[in-house]
Motif scaffolding. Sequence first.
Motif: not given
Length: 138
Positions: A18-30, A37-45, A52-58
Amino acid sequence: MKNSPNRILGVIFGAVYVLVGLLGFAVTGGVGFVATEGGLLLGIFEVNPLHNIAHLLIGAALLLAGLANVRAAKGVNGTVGAVYLLLGIVGFFIADTAANILALNTADHILHLGSALVLLVVAIAADKHVEPATRPAI
């Protein structure tokens, strides 16, 4: 809950996802919702909004099952583990194709395979004392 490895794992993994899903939205603007291809979460993922939504649901499924009872936690851990095993394997084959609608990269594949291994081992090996659900008499 403290006596059930499946419940503990479900709550921990659920909260993290859930935390990863929420944090993912901080790097996926635009980033497009299903961009390959997407934004890099923690510089690697690599993530996109759908990922992000899949992470939230899971994460929510794991967390709620872990809080509910042993049977639910064991079932959800095993199911999510199996799905992540499949995703981890298939991800290597779709990474550079239009089918990569979750913007997966190698770090994601490795994380998904690692999560699958932990979830499946605990779901299969722990909490053996859980009795099967009873069926109503006909």
